[in-house]
Design an enzyme around this catalytic site. Sequence first.
Site, PDB file in Angstrom:
ATOM      1  N   ARG B  54       0.815  -1.207   0.000  1.00 59.49           N
ATOM      2  CA  ARG B  54       0.000   0.000   0.000  1.00 59.49           C
ATOM      3  C   ARG B  54       0.859   1.272   0.000  1.00 59.49           C
ATOM      4  O   ARG B  54       0.717   2.127  -0.865  1.00 59.49           O
ATOM      5  CB  ARG B  54      -0.867  -0.048   1.256  1.00 59.49           C
ATOM      6  N   THR B  55       1.764   1.353   0.960  1.00 61.65           N
ATOM      7  CA  THR B  55       2.597   2.567   1.076  1.00 61.65           C
ATOM      8  C   THR B  55       3.525   2.714  -0.123  1.00 61.65           C
ATOM      9  O   THR B  55       3.717   3.796  -0.661  1.00 61.65           O
ATOM     10  CB  THR B  55       3.414   2.518   2.382  1.00 61.65           C
ATOM     11  N   LYS B  83      22.891  -9.510   1.896  1.00 60.53           N
ATOM     12  CA  LYS B  83      24.328  -9.834   1.900  1.00 60.53           C
ATOM     13  C   LYS B  83      25.017  -9.207   3.106  1.00 60.53           C
ATOM     14  O   LYS B  83      26.240  -9.262   3.221  1.00 60.53           O
ATOM     15  CB  LYS B  83      24.987  -9.324   0.620  1.00 60.53           C
ATOM     16  N   ARG B 104      11.194   2.094   4.125  1.00 56.34           N
ATOM     17  CA  ARG B 104      10.404   1.334   5.099  1.00 56.34           C
ATOM     18  C   ARG B 104      11.344   0.284   5.661  1.00 56.34           C
ATOM     19  O   ARG B 104      12.061  -0.383   4.901  1.00 56.34           O
ATOM     20  CB  ARG B 104       9.211   0.685   4.378  1.00 56.34           C
ATOM     21  N   HIS B 132       5.432   6.822  11.305  1.00 60.20           N
ATOM     22  CA  HIS B 132       4.976   6.663   9.926  1.00 60.20           C
ATOM     23  C   HIS B 132       4.451   8.029   9.497  1.00 60.20           C
ATOM     24  O   HIS B 132       3.247   8.235   9.375  1.00 60.20           O
ATOM     25  CB  HIS B 132       3.877   5.594   9.888  1.00 60.20           C
TER      26      HIS B 132
END
Lengths: 142, 308
Positions: B54-55, B83, B104, B132
Amino acid sequence: MLKIDSVEKGIVIDHIKAGLGMEIYNYLNLDKLDCSVALIKNVKSKKLGKKDIIKVENVIDIDLKVLGFIDPNITINIIENDRIVDKIKLELPEEVINVVKCKNPRCITSIEQEIEQRFKLVDKDNGIYRCIYCDQAYENNK
Amino acid sequence: MLKGKHLIDPMDLSLEQLDQIFNLADDIIKNPKDYMEVCKGKILATLFYEPSTRTRLSFESAMHRLGGSVVGFSSAGSSSAAKGESVADTVKTIACYADICAMRHPKEGAPKVASLKSDIPVINAGDGGHQHPTQTLTDLLTIRSLKGRLNDFTIGLCGDLKFGRTVHSLIKALSRYSNIKFILISPEELKIPDYIKEEVLIKKDIQFKEVERIEEVIGELDILYMTRVQRERFFNEEDYVRLKDSYILDKKKLKNAKQDMIVLHPLPRVNEISVEIDDDPRACYFKQVKYGMFVRMALIMKLLGVEK
């Protein structure tokens, strides 16, 4: 009692809570100094019962701000020509870097060890610091 | 000036800066064609260390609608983090390719680490349960657009108020505006944390009350902000069964609400808003999604310093 010579020129860090002396020795990186350094543990004290003292000869240029974070009751005397020329009053530093670790297991610092551990003073009256990354509180009431 | 800044915490922005972003978003909504090419030649990097379709799609659509391009990854497994690369190294590398990035990360504070090492603006697109900020901007723009103001109203926040970061950020953000009354609707176990009450509501002398049931207060509300109540948050099954229906918004409960109340939800919803009210004009949660994209468009433009 164990006798340590008085310092002609240098710093005396006094009234350290007994047991914290070694910690302070490490924070200030005193092991890296080339001059005489004395760490005296469990000295009798009227005020504290027992205390630790650190004496550093000749060197005066040490960043002592971090001591305010560890224990604001510590007293620092600057000695020149056998006399106390300055007494430094400790305050809580605005920021401490790599002194304490963030205890939040969800903080990015918990998985990336290279990141500097940085805490900012957010509440002077209650000695509350917060991790600059995750805002986890650290109460400095040692 | 917002050019070159990072957005890590919603409180990083002053009220004046918020207004600049919202005013630009208003104009984008009115005249989308004027903005179709403003970011031509610019690249947004979406660094998503955990999936959030969504974001991510909201950011990507925002950049595409401004005429820019997008690069990035959508899970840690498909990035060099697999890695063992540090966040700092990843962002320094990305800064060589892109003009702005949205990050995120499941760990709290990761975008802050990135912002300290990055030459390009870093937008926090959600860091664990911490912040957020673009959700908060979305909520504020939605309220401002649909109610015409960001002051003088009663807002009910319902559901999981203990762990819900969107709710905490929204309370802090709204606490800077005048004459807002909060009604906090949650079961005992999921009440708002004390520090939010003490450091924000009580400290700023803001009116609020705490109730257990939505039915008691729905008639008083101008805005109802719903969040998900998760079964696993309850200490015992008995309480969950007793209270779960109180946190489901349906037609029956909506009957007693004001005609111009708006219902918001950060989405995704599970069952806390019955689909039977989706067609009610007061159900605004999908409009909110759209405002989310517009506010991200405005934010990207401001941080890049581009104008129409």
